[in-house]
Enzyme design. Structure first.
Site, mmCIF file in Angstrom:
data_model
loop_
_atom_site.group_PDB
_atom_site.id
_atom_site.type_symbol
_atom_site.label_atom_id
_atom_site.label_comp_id
_atom_site.label_asym_id
_atom_site.label_seq_id
_atom_site.Cartn_x
_atom_site.Cartn_y
_atom_site.Cartn_z
ATOM 1 N N THR A 16 43.215 46.934 -11.173
ATOM 2 C CA THR A 16 42.998 46.284 -11.848
ATOM 3 C C THR A 16 42.959 47.127 -12.907
ATOM 4 O OG1 THR A 16 40.990 47.114 -10.639
ATOM 5 C CG2 THR A 16 41.253 44.775 -10.157
ATOM 6 N N GLY A 17 41.965 46.237 -14.416
ATOM 7 C CA GLY A 17 42.211 46.894 -15.534
ATOM 8 C C GLY A 17 41.734 48.607 -15.472
ATOM 9 N N THR A 18 40.805 48.940 -15.965
ATOM 10 C CA THR A 18 39.982 50.131 -16.294
ATOM 11 C C THR A 18 40.492 50.861 -15.045
ATOM 12 O OG1 THR A 18 37.443 48.501 -16.558
ATOM 13 C CG2 THR A 18 37.834 51.341 -16.019
ATOM 14 N N SER A 36 40.608 43.171 -15.911
ATOM 15 C CA SER A 36 39.294 43.886 -14.793
ATOM 16 C C SER A 36 39.008 42.770 -13.067
ATOM 17 C CB SER A 36 38.672 43.790 -15.995
ATOM 18 O OG SER A 36 37.154 44.131 -15.597
ATOM 19 N N GLY A 37 38.834 43.525 -12.542
ATOM 20 C CA GLY A 37 38.150 42.535 -11.133
ATOM 21 C C GLY A 37 37.063 41.638 -11.379
ATOM 22 N N ASP A 42 40.979 40.643 -9.912
ATOM 23 C CA ASP A 42 40.716 40.627 -7.738
ATOM 24 C C ASP A 42 41.385 39.769 -7.616
ATOM 25 O OD1 ASP A 42 38.924 43.506 -7.764
ATOM 26 O OD2 ASP A 42 37.287 42.046 -7.858
ATOM 27 N N HIS A 69 30.544 41.904 -8.070
ATOM 28 C CA HIS A 69 31.961 41.118 -8.430
ATOM 29 C C HIS A 69 32.164 41.081 -6.206
ATOM 30 C CE1 HIS A 69 35.196 43.589 -8.646
ATOM 31 N NE2 HIS A 69 34.450 44.436 -9.071
#
Length: 126
Positions: A16-18, A36-37, A42, A69
């Site tokens: 995921t992004g970060t 990002s999640g 996700d 999340h």
């Protein structure tokens, strides 16, 4: 993670992004990044698992903190079990997976047969 840099750099990493940016910066390796999640990353990873595009999942999370999340994370981990994907949620399990001889060769995980489930009789009103 740094102790496994040589092994990890031989594989296509997806995150995921970060997390992907942190891994890329820390290890100096290429990481394919999805969203990002909490923004859908996700679910993107879950889709890739269902499509057979992901072989291993290493997903560290803090068991002492609520995840913003949480339902998305649980769905992702559930898909790992559904599709028989090796999964590590802690450093010790990740070490076992990464140091496995299967990391250096082709490994065909048994894909569950869900034919009976897909062809089950669905009763209206239930």
């Amino acid at each position: 993670m740094k102790k496994h840099k040589d092994i990890l750099s031989q594989h296509q990493l997806i995150a995921t992004g970060t997390t992907g940016k942190l891994i890329s910066d820390f290890l100096g390796v290429n990481v394919k990044r999805v969203m990002s999640g909490p923004l859908g990353g996700d679910q993107q990873l879950g889709s890739m698992i269902a499509e057979g595009e992901i072989d291993i999942v290493i997903f560290f999370w803090d068991p002492m903190e609520a995840q913003p999340h949480d339902s998305d994370v649980k769905a992702l981990l559930r898909l790992c079990v559904v599709w028989n994907i090796p999964m590590a949620c802690d450093a010790a399990t990740a070490d076992f997976i990464i140091s496995s001889p299967f990391m250096h060769s082709e490994y065909e995980a048994e894909v569950p047969d869900y034919t009976n489930y897909l062809n089950r009789k669905v009763v209206k009103g239930i």
